[in-house]
Scaffold this motif. Sequence first.
Motif, short mmCIF file in Angstrom:
data_model
loop_
_atom_site.label_atom_id
_atom_site.label_comp_id
_atom_site.label_asym_id
_atom_site.label_seq_id
_atom_site.Cartn_x
_atom_site.Cartn_y
_atom_site.Cartn_z
N ALA A 70 52.30 31.74 72.25
CA ALA A 70 53.21 30.62 72.04
C ALA A 70 52.88 29.45 72.98
CB ALA A 70 54.66 31.08 72.26
N PHE A 268 60.01 33.29 74.92
CA PHE A 268 59.58 33.12 73.53
C PHE A 268 60.70 32.49 72.70
CE2 PHE A 268 58.56 34.35 69.19
CZ PHE A 268 57.19 34.15 69.14
N ILE A 269 61.94 32.87 72.98
CA ILE A 269 63.08 32.30 72.26
C ILE A 269 63.20 30.80 72.52
CG2 ILE A 269 65.61 32.26 72.19
CD1 ILE A 269 65.57 35.30 72.46
N SER A 272 60.96 29.14 70.21
CA SER A 272 61.46 29.21 68.83
C SER A 272 62.61 28.24 68.59
CB SER A 272 61.90 30.64 68.50
OG SER A 272 60.81 31.54 68.60
N VAL A 277 57.60 26.62 68.13
CA VAL A 277 57.22 27.75 67.28
C VAL A 277 58.27 27.87 66.18
CG1 VAL A 277 56.91 30.25 67.14
CG2 VAL A 277 56.04 29.00 69.11
N ARG A 278 57.87 27.71 64.94
CA ARG A 278 58.81 27.81 63.84
C ARG A 278 59.23 29.26 63.62
NH1 ARG A 278 55.25 24.00 59.77
NH2 ARG A 278 55.45 22.06 60.99
N TRP A 279 60.47 29.43 63.12
CA TRP A 279 60.99 30.78 62.93
C TRP A 279 60.09 31.59 61.99
CZ3 TRP A 279 64.24 33.13 65.93
CH2 TRP A 279 65.19 32.38 66.64
N GLU A 281 57.01 31.41 61.74
CA GLU A 281 55.72 31.70 62.37
C GLU A 281 55.85 32.71 63.51
OE1 GLU A 281 54.58 27.87 63.80
OE2 GLU A 281 53.49 27.34 61.97
N SER A 282 57.07 32.96 63.95
CA SER A 282 57.27 33.77 65.15
C SER A 282 56.76 35.19 65.00
CB SER A 282 58.76 33.79 65.54
OG SER A 282 59.53 34.33 64.49
N ASP A 283 56.94 35.77 63.82
CA ASP A 283 56.48 37.14 63.61
C ASP A 283 54.97 37.23 63.75
OD1 ASP A 283 56.96 39.96 62.73
OD2 ASP A 283 55.72 39.32 61.04
N LEU A 285 52.96 35.18 65.39
CA LEU A 285 52.54 34.94 66.77
C LEU A 285 52.76 36.16 67.65
CD1 LEU A 285 53.73 31.28 67.52
CD2 LEU A 285 51.44 32.10 67.02
N LEU A 286 53.90 36.83 67.47
CA LEU A 286 54.16 38.05 68.25
C LEU A 286 53.14 39.14 67.94
CD1 LEU A 286 58.05 38.39 68.26
CD2 LEU A 286 56.55 38.20 70.25
#
Length: 440
Positions: A70, A268-269, A272, A277-279, A281-283, A285-286
Amino acid sequence: MNAVIVAVLTMLVLSLLRTNVVMALLLGAMAGGLTGGLGLQGTVDAFNSGIGGGAGVALSYALLGGFAVAISKSGLPHLLADRVVVMLGSNQDAQRVRMVRTGLIMLIMLVAISSQNIMPIHIAFIPMLIPPLLLVMAKMQLDRRLIACVLTFGLVTPYMFLPVGFGGIFLNEILLKNIAANGLSTEGISVVSAMGIPALGMLTGLLIAVFISYRGKRRYDLSKIEAVENGGAEVSGVRTLVAIAAIGVAFGVQLYTGSMVLGALLGFIVFSVSGVVRWNESDGLLVDGMKMMATIGFIMIAAAGFAEVLRETGEIASLVESSASFVDGNKALAALLMLVVGLLITMGIGSSFSTIPIIAAIYVPLAVQLGFSPLAVVALVGTAGALGDAGSPASDSTLGPTAGLNVDGQHRHIWDTVVPTFVHFNLPLLIAGWIAATIL
């Protein structure tokens, strides 16, 4: 042959032969368990019971990996690299390059030292600080093996010398407490004086790494670094401020709660919620971050199982006792053997904090019997415990630097972190510890 020696040597030889470190730890544990009489099932049971000890740190690093990705997405790495290019100038003046290089090395070292006392977060800062700087380092052709040595120096030397932060735990709560528990009064003993010469050994190794071993340039593939950064990211003042705020939140939460998992999660939150970081896209990136840190996590889990097998064999104590019976009243030889055995045990267990209670029970009565002064006993036991923390494939003092430096696959754990730190720190520390034990 002693099961500890068999296990550690098997693990080290396989690692040096470029066997995957997890496989080397598994095979080393099997060799040690079978040699120690645990049998196949007993070895497997001991290994399985120990792996839980590394699971928490592995999960922390998985989340820190997502957080590091991120940070890359925010464009901060490119901003830092662009600023360094401006500082270097268009003609790449050699003196200016040296100044920027020295400043970057000093910054990393000060942060590493501070992670043991001022902000006691240990290795948690590495996946947050180092990946954004890789592009900067690559543009200066800075050898990452040097950075590995700088990080390891900052992670190990403060706790073995300064009685604050983690050093307060290691020196006062573990070292002095175990020495006193085994019959030697520690009242009035200055741990700083006792560990001063060993600390000078660490400093000597760092200076050799900086000014001799790794002073030259080393090229890295910039495209691989940029690929990790998702092909380069938009740079803006808002995104940069969000990145700095997220890093601050992660540091602060970890410092306040002691949880790397919670710190990385909240950091990370912040990315977001801010929209960096778009919601949706978060999965991804993690997952990318977890992949990046997966190897380190599995090594930590396997290392915990490996250490448990060594303990279950019951042959750590016999190794210490057999080395003690070999000295025949020779103080210089006794000091050397104690240090070598401490090195071997810590390289297997991966933790100097766990080694001290094991060796103090034998070393303290033997050292007193041989006529070592109380100050020399503290130096001897403290150095024997600290030896091997740098240079062990299973130690977080080497796993942490590799986690930060290998996010683009251009830094090998064994040959670029473990071997350099072993050569530059364990060998000088062994010599310095022996000198301290014989002259104090």
